[in-house]
Design a protein around this motif. Structure first.
Motif, PDB file in Angstrom:
ATOM      1  N   TRP A 139       0.796  -1.227   0.000  1.00  0.00           N
ATOM      2  CA  TRP A 139       0.000   0.000   0.000  1.00  0.00           C
ATOM      3  C   TRP A 139       0.832   1.282   0.000  1.00  0.00           C
ATOM      4  O   TRP A 139       0.268   2.378  -0.020  1.00  0.00           O
ATOM      5  CB  TRP A 139      -0.905   0.003   1.236  1.00  0.00           C
ATOM      6  CG  TRP A 139      -1.890  -1.117   1.265  1.00  0.00           C
ATOM      7  CD1 TRP A 139      -2.577  -1.641   0.190  1.00  0.00           C
ATOM      8  CD2 TRP A 139      -2.336  -1.838   2.411  1.00  0.00           C
ATOM      9  NE1 TRP A 139      -3.404  -2.644   0.613  1.00  0.00           N
ATOM     10  CE2 TRP A 139      -3.292  -2.789   1.968  1.00  0.00           C
ATOM     11  CE3 TRP A 139      -2.028  -1.775   3.765  1.00  0.00           C
ATOM     12  CZ2 TRP A 139      -3.930  -3.661   2.832  1.00  0.00           C
ATOM     13  CZ3 TRP A 139      -2.664  -2.649   4.635  1.00  0.00           C
ATOM     14  CH2 TRP A 139      -3.610  -3.584   4.170  1.00  0.00           C
ATOM     15  N   PHE A 140       2.143   1.189   0.043  1.00  0.00           N
ATOM     16  CA  PHE A 140       2.992   2.386  -0.040  1.00  0.00           C
ATOM     17  C   PHE A 140       4.384   1.943  -0.463  1.00  0.00           C
ATOM     18  O   PHE A 140       4.650   0.757  -0.589  1.00  0.00           O
ATOM     19  CB  PHE A 140       3.049   3.125   1.307  1.00  0.00           C
ATOM     20  CG  PHE A 140       4.007   2.535   2.316  1.00  0.00           C
ATOM     21  CD1 PHE A 140       5.214   3.184   2.610  1.00  0.00           C
ATOM     22  CD2 PHE A 140       3.727   1.339   2.980  1.00  0.00           C
ATOM     23  CE1 PHE A 140       6.090   2.649   3.547  1.00  0.00           C
ATOM     24  CE2 PHE A 140       4.599   0.812   3.914  1.00  0.00           C
ATOM     25  CZ  PHE A 140       5.785   1.464   4.198  1.00  0.00           C
ATOM     26  N   GLY A 189      -4.784   5.117   6.150  1.00  0.00           N
ATOM     27  CA  GLY A 189      -4.591   6.323   5.351  1.00  0.00           C
ATOM     28  C   GLY A 189      -4.851   6.157   3.868  1.00  0.00           C
ATOM     29  O   GLY A 189      -4.603   7.082   3.087  1.00  0.00           O
ATOM     30  N   LEU A 190      -5.365   5.012   3.450  1.00  0.00           N
ATOM     31  CA  LEU A 190      -5.522   4.759   2.019  1.00  0.00           C
ATOM     32  C   LEU A 190      -6.536   5.671   1.345  1.00  0.00           C
ATOM     33  O   LEU A 190      -6.483   5.847   0.122  1.00  0.00           O
ATOM     34  CB  LEU A 190      -5.904   3.290   1.784  1.00  0.00           C
ATOM     35  CG  LEU A 190      -4.808   2.261   2.046  1.00  0.00           C
ATOM     36  CD1 LEU A 190      -5.312   0.848   1.749  1.00  0.00           C
ATOM     37  CD2 LEU A 190      -3.558   2.553   1.221  1.00  0.00           C
ATOM     38  N   THR A 191      -7.447   6.250   2.097  1.00  0.00           N
ATOM     39  CA  THR A 191      -8.436   7.145   1.485  1.00  0.00           C
ATOM     40  C   THR A 191      -7.907   8.573   1.321  1.00  0.00           C
ATOM     41  O   THR A 191      -8.570   9.404   0.699  1.00  0.00           O
ATOM     42  CB  THR A 191      -9.723   7.184   2.327  1.00  0.00           C
ATOM     43  OG1 THR A 191      -9.413   7.644   3.644  1.00  0.00           O
ATOM     44  CG2 THR A 191     -10.360   5.810   2.399  1.00  0.00           C
ATOM     45  N   LEU A 192      -6.729   8.850   1.868  1.00  0.00           N
ATOM     46  CA  LEU A 192      -6.164  10.200   1.778  1.00  0.00           C
ATOM     47  C   LEU A 192      -5.586  10.453   0.389  1.00  0.00           C
ATOM     48  O   LEU A 192      -5.214   9.520  -0.327  1.00  0.00           O
ATOM     49  CB  LEU A 192      -5.065  10.381   2.824  1.00  0.00           C
ATOM     50  CG  LEU A 192      -5.470  10.202   4.286  1.00  0.00           C
ATOM     51  CD1 LEU A 192      -4.246  10.307   5.187  1.00  0.00           C
ATOM     52  CD2 LEU A 192      -6.535  11.218   4.689  1.00  0.00           C
ATOM     53  N   GLU A 193      -5.479  11.725   0.025  1.00  0.00           N
ATOM     54  CA  GLU A 193      -4.797  12.091  -1.209  1.00  0.00           C
ATOM     55  C   GLU A 193      -3.313  11.724  -1.093  1.00  0.00           C
ATOM     56  O   GLU A 193      -2.760  11.742   0.022  1.00  0.00           O
ATOM     57  CB  GLU A 193      -4.943  13.587  -1.477  1.00  0.00           C
ATOM     58  CG  GLU A 193      -6.367  14.016  -1.808  1.00  0.00           C
ATOM     59  CD  GLU A 193      -6.872  13.393  -3.106  1.00  0.00           C
ATOM     60  OE1 GLU A 193      -6.074  13.273  -4.053  1.00  0.00           O
ATOM     61  OE2 GLU A 193      -8.060  13.013  -3.150  1.00  0.00           O
ATOM     62  N   PRO A 194      -2.651  11.398  -2.214  1.00  0.00           N
ATOM     63  CA  PRO A 194      -1.261  10.938  -2.135  1.00  0.00           C
ATOM     64  C   PRO A 194      -0.328  11.851  -1.347  1.00  0.00           C
ATOM     65  O   PRO A 194       0.482  11.374  -0.548  1.00  0.00           O
ATOM     66  CB  PRO A 194      -0.847  10.839  -3.608  1.00  0.00           C
ATOM     67  CG  PRO A 194      -2.114  10.529  -4.327  1.00  0.00           C
ATOM     68  CD  PRO A 194      -3.181  11.296  -3.587  1.00  0.00           C
ATOM     69  N   GLU A 230      -0.958  13.985   1.070  1.00  0.00           N
ATOM     70  CA  GLU A 230      -1.247  13.907   2.499  1.00  0.00           C
ATOM     71  C   GLU A 230      -0.865  12.531   3.048  1.00  0.00           C
ATOM     72  O   GLU A 230      -0.309  12.410   4.153  1.00  0.00           O
ATOM     73  CB  GLU A 230      -2.730  14.170   2.746  1.00  0.00           C
ATOM     74  CG  GLU A 230      -3.103  14.192   4.225  1.00  0.00           C
ATOM     75  CD  GLU A 230      -4.582  14.459   4.454  1.00  0.00           C
ATOM     76  OE1 GLU A 230      -4.992  14.444   5.630  1.00  0.00           O
ATOM     77  OE2 GLU A 230      -5.318  14.672   3.467  1.00  0.00           O
ATOM     78  N   ARG A 231      -1.147  11.508   2.273  1.00  0.00           N
ATOM     79  CA  ARG A 231      -0.862  10.147   2.737  1.00  0.00           C
ATOM     80  C   ARG A 231       0.636   9.945   2.933  1.00  0.00           C
ATOM     81  O   ARG A 231       1.082   9.435   3.963  1.00  0.00           O
ATOM     82  CB  ARG A 231      -1.412   9.142   1.716  1.00  0.00           C
ATOM     83  CG  ARG A 231      -1.174   7.702   2.060  1.00  0.00           C
ATOM     84  CD  ARG A 231      -2.173   6.801   1.338  1.00  0.00           C
ATOM     85  NE  ARG A 231      -2.253   7.071  -0.083  1.00  0.00           N
ATOM     86  CZ  ARG A 231      -1.509   6.445  -1.001  1.00  0.00           C
ATOM     87  NH1 ARG A 231      -0.632   5.529  -0.623  1.00  0.00           N
ATOM     88  NH2 ARG A 231      -1.637   6.726  -2.278  1.00  0.00           N
ATOM     89  N   TYR A 232       1.444  10.368   1.942  1.00  0.00           N
ATOM     90  CA  TYR A 232       2.893  10.173   2.074  1.00  0.00           C
ATOM     91  C   TYR A 232       3.511  11.123   3.088  1.00  0.00           C
ATOM     92  O   TYR A 232       4.504  10.790   3.732  1.00  0.00           O
ATOM     93  CB  TYR A 232       3.568  10.259   0.700  1.00  0.00           C
ATOM     94  CG  TYR A 232       3.571   8.906   0.027  1.00  0.00           C
ATOM     95  CD1 TYR A 232       4.587   7.988   0.280  1.00  0.00           C
ATOM     96  CD2 TYR A 232       2.537   8.534  -0.805  1.00  0.00           C
ATOM     97  CE1 TYR A 232       4.578   6.739  -0.305  1.00  0.00           C
ATOM     98  CE2 TYR A 232       2.508   7.275  -1.400  1.00  0.00           C
ATOM     99  CZ  TYR A 232       3.533   6.382  -1.139  1.00  0.00           C
ATOM    100  OH  TYR A 232       3.517   5.141  -1.706  1.00  0.00           O
ATOM    101  N   ARG A 282       2.090  11.892   5.861  1.00  0.00           N
ATOM    102  CA  ARG A 282       1.784  11.185   7.103  1.00  0.00           C
ATOM    103  C   ARG A 282       2.751  10.019   7.316  1.00  0.00           C
ATOM    104  O   ARG A 282       3.271   9.814   8.418  1.00  0.00           O
ATOM    105  CB  ARG A 282       0.341  10.699   7.002  1.00  0.00           C
ATOM    106  CG  ARG A 282      -0.275  10.062   8.228  1.00  0.00           C
ATOM    107  CD  ARG A 282      -1.771   9.895   7.954  1.00  0.00           C
ATOM    108  NE  ARG A 282      -2.457   9.204   9.036  1.00  0.00           N
ATOM    109  CZ  ARG A 282      -2.803   7.927   8.999  1.00  0.00           C
ATOM    110  NH1 ARG A 282      -2.509   7.198   7.937  1.00  0.00           N
ATOM    111  NH2 ARG A 282      -3.441   7.372  10.001  1.00  0.00           N
TER     112      ARG A 282
END
Length: 239
Positions: A133-134, A220-225, A227-229, A231
């Motif tokens: 997932w990342f 965090g999968l629903t976050l925009e890229p 913001e997700r990265y 985090r």
């Protein structure tokens, strides 16, 4: 399905997570455990049936089905990490990771599906990663192969549902194995991860989040890229 009385085959069974699966399957009463590895002489567990199996070799996969046609539980654990980036890394290494981490479980699942059907449906466990997932710099090839294996898990779950086969995906951060050697950070015990996976087989759960890191990444999968990265990098920096 119940582990007690089952017949299991574990790929990459000679060490780490695979060896933990073998040990726990025996402790939980599996009737027979096939311990598959490229070199079956490297399997140290007593009371198992060693099987020569390189999951990148279609002929060896077919031979394993002939040797272990009574399997009711398939554990797709074999995997590699080469530390290769996608843009500048060696393409042969990228292909090697895909061959092992994606095409390997694809081949074994396709090959053993008829045996699973013949034994009431059974179950398949795919050992994945939070890196499904990342990704991180230098980990692109591994992450891409595990992301593909995640979708393989979802797709085969749907495709095998009609024959009653239960498919479990297992995600985790770092596990205390040779792959994570030298990293001075908290690591999950292979036995704890394997135990959680076998619990899922028995309970009917479809996904295992083996540790806090896997749970954090999935949340965090629903976050925009961006913001997700942000985090993820913040959490890595604080570790």
């Amino acid at each position: 399905m119940q582990i007690q009385g089952s017949v299991a085959l574990v790929t990459g069974a000679n060490r780490g997570i695979g060896a933990a699966f073998v040990r726990l399957l025996q402790e939980r009463g599996a009737a027979k455990v096939y311990a598959a590895a490229r070199d079956p002489r490297s399997v140290r567990a007593e009371g198992v049936v060693p099987v020569a199996l390189d999951v990148t070799d279609p002929a060896q996969v077919e031979a394993a089905v002939v040797a272990a046609g009574d399997v009711s539980l398939l554990v797709n654990n074999a995997g590699i990490s080469t530390g290769t980036s996608l843009v500048t890394g060696d393409e042969a290494a990228i292909r090697r990771e895909m061959e092992t981490n994606f095409y390997g479980p694809l081949r074994t699942t396709r090959a053993f599906a008829p045996a699973l059907r013949a034994h009431g449906g059974g179950a398949v466990v795919n050992v994945l990663s939070a890196l499904s997932w990342f990704t991180v710099p230098g980990g692109g090839a591994y992450a891409a192969s595990k992301a593909a294996a995640w979708m393989l898990t979802d797709a085969t779950r749907l495709e095998l549902a009609a024959q009653g086969t239960h498919v479990v995906g297992v995600h985790m951060g770092l596990v205390d194995t040779d792959m994570a050697a030298g990293m001075d950070v908290p690591k999950l015990s292979p036995a704890d991860l394997a135990g959680a996976a076998l619990d899922a087989v028995e309970s009917g759960a479809e996904e295992v989040l083996g540790d806090d890191w896997a749970r954090f990444i999935k949340s965090g999968l629903t976050l925009e890229p961006q913001e997700r990265y942000g985090r993820i990098l913040g959490a890595l920096g604080a570790a």
